[in-house]
Design an enzyme around this catalytic site. Structure first.
Site, PDB file in Angstrom:
ATOM      1  N   ARG A  92       0.835  -1.205   0.000  1.00 42.38           N
ATOM      2  CA  ARG A  92       0.000   0.000   0.000  1.00 42.38           C
ATOM      3  C   ARG A  92       0.872   1.259   0.000  1.00 42.38           C
ATOM      4  NH1 ARG A  92      -4.564   0.758   4.577  1.00 42.38           N
ATOM      5  NH2 ARG A  92      -2.718   1.087   5.885  1.00 42.38           N
ATOM      6  N   LYS A 196      -2.785   6.344   1.264  1.00 42.41           N
ATOM      7  CA  LYS A 196      -2.718   6.815   2.655  1.00 42.41           C
ATOM      8  C   LYS A 196      -1.780   8.024   2.722  1.00 42.41           C
ATOM      9  CE  LYS A 196      -2.535   4.794   7.313  1.00 42.41           C
ATOM     10  NZ  LYS A 196      -3.958   4.979   7.639  1.00 42.41           N
ATOM     11  N   GLU A 232     -16.494   5.728   3.063  1.00 41.31           N
ATOM     12  CA  GLU A 232     -15.874   5.231   4.290  1.00 41.31           C
ATOM     13  C   GLU A 232     -16.055   6.210   5.434  1.00 41.31           C
ATOM     14  OE1 GLU A 232     -11.433   5.323   4.700  1.00 41.31           O
ATOM     15  OE2 GLU A 232     -11.506   5.543   2.526  1.00 41.31           O
TER      16      GLU A 232
END
Length: 351
Positions: A92, A196, A232
């Site tokens: 990620r 992120k 989310e």
């Protein structure tokens, strides 16, 4: 400058109130820092001064070129120290680097950095049975000075660790109320919602503060284009347990791929649930859900008691299935049950 103490360390050696820890910052002995410059990484060093010196024109301060990760390290039933699924965190992080024009790093270096930070702070690893963990925060940012917009010419990668406890002081999960955030968008449809990066979290500071002031510890974002589909929560993925036994989570290019959610999906399959990733129409479906939860590294699962949108309140049942999944992943993390999916990586702690 080395920050590791000369004395021999052991798990739990710091003698903290392990059972009373919260999920909050706690300085340890040191952190590890690597620098990328002139096309290559240095060998990294441990530093005991937790304050970094940066040029005032550092790229990260002006253009936000920064990504980070979060994972937990556990002391297990068999005495080993393990990190949970940092292979997925590495993948990620590299996706984030690619999107923000940052250099890649070898997976071995990522693992090495975590291991060095853990071993140098072994005293702060909560012992087995305390329900705690050592949280690792890898952070990667453009540290070189420049005036124009573009990739930095120097980057810093650091891993800092801190002992943390559970969000929950009881055996059961505690459901909390949530509100839909209609006044703000979390991420653009083709933006950086799926990585992120630091800016995603900065954008949520005011919406989160306003939601908490209104009595809602957590907020839910819908898609930015239509405000119709569930995306989310503030800092966590959305999951629902349906009446017919499905584990349902949104499929969207704007949602951050949660490592915890990925693991819970697999465990849901293991206990006989059907896992479904698809677009979720809020108005058409939310009232049909049996259980709802926010999932992420810090808490694993936060059950949602209610979701409020405007004057309408949707109420959900007790988190029976979510509790089962929470307990199962916790058992895997400390080797109370077999790690069937190879998520644990042992850290070679010096004898």
């Amino acid at each position: 400058m080395s920050g590791a103490p000369e004395k021999k360390q052991k798990v739990g050696g710091a003698g903290l109130d392990w059972g009373g820890l919260f999920f909050s910052q706690h300085d340890t002995y040191c952190f590890v820092k690597y620098t990328w410059k002139d096309g290559e990484w240095d060998k990294g060093e441990l530093q005991s001064d937790f304050h970094m010196k940066l040029h005032v024109m550092a790229n990260v301060l002006h253009y936000g070129q920064a990504v980070f990760e979060g994972q937990k390290i556990f002391h297990c039933k068999d005495g080993k120290v393990v990190v949970f699924n940092d292979k997925a965190n590495y993948d990620r992080l590299m996706r984030g680097c690619s999107r923000l024009g940052m250099p890649a790093m070898p997976q071995a270096m990522f693992h090495e950095a975590i291991d060095r930070a853990v071993i140098a702070n072994l005293d702060f690893v909560p012992p087995y049975g305390s329900n705690g963990a050592l949280y690792a925060r890898p952070v990667f940012f453009g540290s070189g000075p420049q005036l124009g917009l573009g990739p930095s010419n120097e980057f810093t990668f650091a891993v800092v660790v801190a002992p943390v406890g559970s969000y929950y002081k009881t055996a059961g999960l505690t459901p909390i109320p949530c509100k839909v955030i209609d006044e703000y968008d979390r991420a653009a449809p083709a933006g950086v919602g799926a990585i992120k990066c630091a800016g995603n979290y900065a954008a949520d500071i005011v919406p989160s503060k306003e939601a908490k002031a209104a009595g809602f510890p957590i907020g839910l974002y819908l898609d930015a284009k239509e405000h119709k589909y569930i995306e989310e929560f503030n800092t966590s993925n959305f999951v629902a347990i349906t009446a017919d036994g499905k584990y349902l989570t949104p499929d969207s290019h704007s949602v951050l791929g949660s490592v915890t959610n990925m693991c819970l999906e697999q465990l849901a399959k293991d206990i006989g649930l059907t896992v479904e990733r698809r677009r979720i129409d809020f108005d058409a479906e939310v009232s049909t859900f049996k259980e709802v939860g926010a999932v992420g590294t810090a808490v694993i699962i936060t059950p949602i008691a209610t979701i409020t949108r405007g004057e309408k309140v949707h109420t959900f049942g007790a988190p029976e299935t979510l509790q089962k999944l929470h307990d199962l992943v916790r058992a895997v993390q400390v080797k109370d049950v077999e790690d069937k999916h190879g998520w644990l990586r042992e850290i070679a702690v010096p004898a």
